[in-house]
Design an enzyme around this catalytic site. Structure first.
Site, mmCIF file in Angstrom:
data_model
loop_
_atom_site.group_PDB
_atom_site.id
_atom_site.type_symbol
_atom_site.label_atom_id
_atom_site.label_comp_id
_atom_site.label_asym_id
_atom_site.label_seq_id
_atom_site.Cartn_x
_atom_site.Cartn_y
_atom_site.Cartn_z
ATOM 1 N N GLN A 84 0.814 -1.214 0.000
ATOM 2 C CA GLN A 84 0.000 0.000 0.000
ATOM 3 C C GLN A 84 0.851 1.269 0.000
ATOM 4 O OE1 GLN A 84 -2.455 -0.373 3.497
ATOM 5 N NE2 GLN A 84 -3.709 -2.005 2.637
ATOM 6 N N CYS A 85 2.085 1.184 -0.498
ATOM 7 C CA CYS A 85 3.020 2.307 -0.372
ATOM 8 C C CYS A 85 2.503 3.587 -1.018
ATOM 9 C CB CYS A 85 4.385 1.936 -0.941
ATOM 10 S SG CYS A 85 4.346 1.277 -2.632
#
Length: 260
Positions: A84-85
């Site tokens: 989910q960067c």
């Protein structure tokens, strides 16, 4: 001054309109002053973190001259869960516009729009669409080529903008060149410019530490994002790739988020 060094930006708005720090021609690291406390997102250790980071720069780089320009805006650190960067970087950047956006809300919207399965974001355009949807008071500019837009990036940071940029992350989370196999996202919230170098202050979702990266190193990493990792392709997880793949979605591209 070399052509690779950004020219000093034009005058900024009054400090009271900025949520962070603007300092030109500082004296020495030990006398460094900050207005980070004025930010509604200030945490007790935020100012000391910046001081420690800049002092570390003086040690490691051996700088003997004060920077021509120092700009910094505190962003809260958020650690990612899974791939989910990009969403985490956007949630951190939202703080610059005095907005509160949760990673889960971003994830649900990205899934609804068909941008992502697990939180992975391989498209700068899709990230821009999410930013516009959740941050109505923010203008979003997609830039092509970090080196070609060096002055634009530094000037925007000096006006309180945040740069969202994909890059290849090494094991220590710093930029590297792995052809996009380690594609990651960061939120750049500051810059330190000397007569011979430009360093960018950034946060990313795998560490709470404020990072300092050489502008040209980050630009090289950003421009080498050309293919999806074969290792990711072999696991059982699903990843959404835009038309044209990683090269079309990320290579040489980034977002500038500027409060209106």
């Amino acid at each position: 001054m070399s052509s690779n060094t950004p020219i000093p930006p034009p005058p900024l708005p009054p400090k009271s309109t900025m949520h962070g720090l603007y300092e030109k021609y500082p004296s020495t690291p030990s006398t460094f002053k900050s207005s980070v406390q004025n930010s509604s997102y200030y945490e007790p250790n935020a100012e000391q973190e910046l001081i420690d980071t800049r002092n570390r720069l003086w040690e490691l780089e051996g700088w003997k001259e004060a920077p021509l320009l120092t700009v910094y805006q505190y962003l809260p650190s958020i650690l990612q869960e899974g791939p989910q960067c990009g969403l985490v970087a956007l949630a951190m950047a939202a703080a610059a516009s005095q907005s509160s956006v949760s990673v889960q809300d971003l994830l649900r919207e990205a899934q609804t729009r068909g941008y992502s399965y697990q939180g992975e974001m391989f498209s700068v355009d899709d990230m821009a669409s999410l930013a516009l949807a959740f941050l109505p008071n923010v203008s979003v500019q997609v830039i092509e080529g970090l080196v070609e837009n060096r002055d634009t990036v530094v000037h925007s940071l000096a006006r309180g903008a945040v740069l969202l940029i994909p890059y290849d992350a090494d094991r220590n989370h710093e930029p590297c060149c792995r052809r996009g196999h380690k594609a990651h996202w960061a939120a750049v919230c500051g810059a330190i410019v000397s007569s011979h170098k430009c360093l960018l202050a950034a946060r990313q979702g795998k560490s709470r530490r404020l990072m300092l990266w050489d502008f040209d190193v980050l630009a090289s990493s950003n421009s080498n994002l050309v293919e999806f990792s074969p290792e990711r392709g072999e696991d059982s997880s699903k990843y959404h790739l835009p038309k044209g793949g990683v090269r079309a979605g990320l290579c040489g591209r980034a977002l500038i988020l500027q409060q209106r």
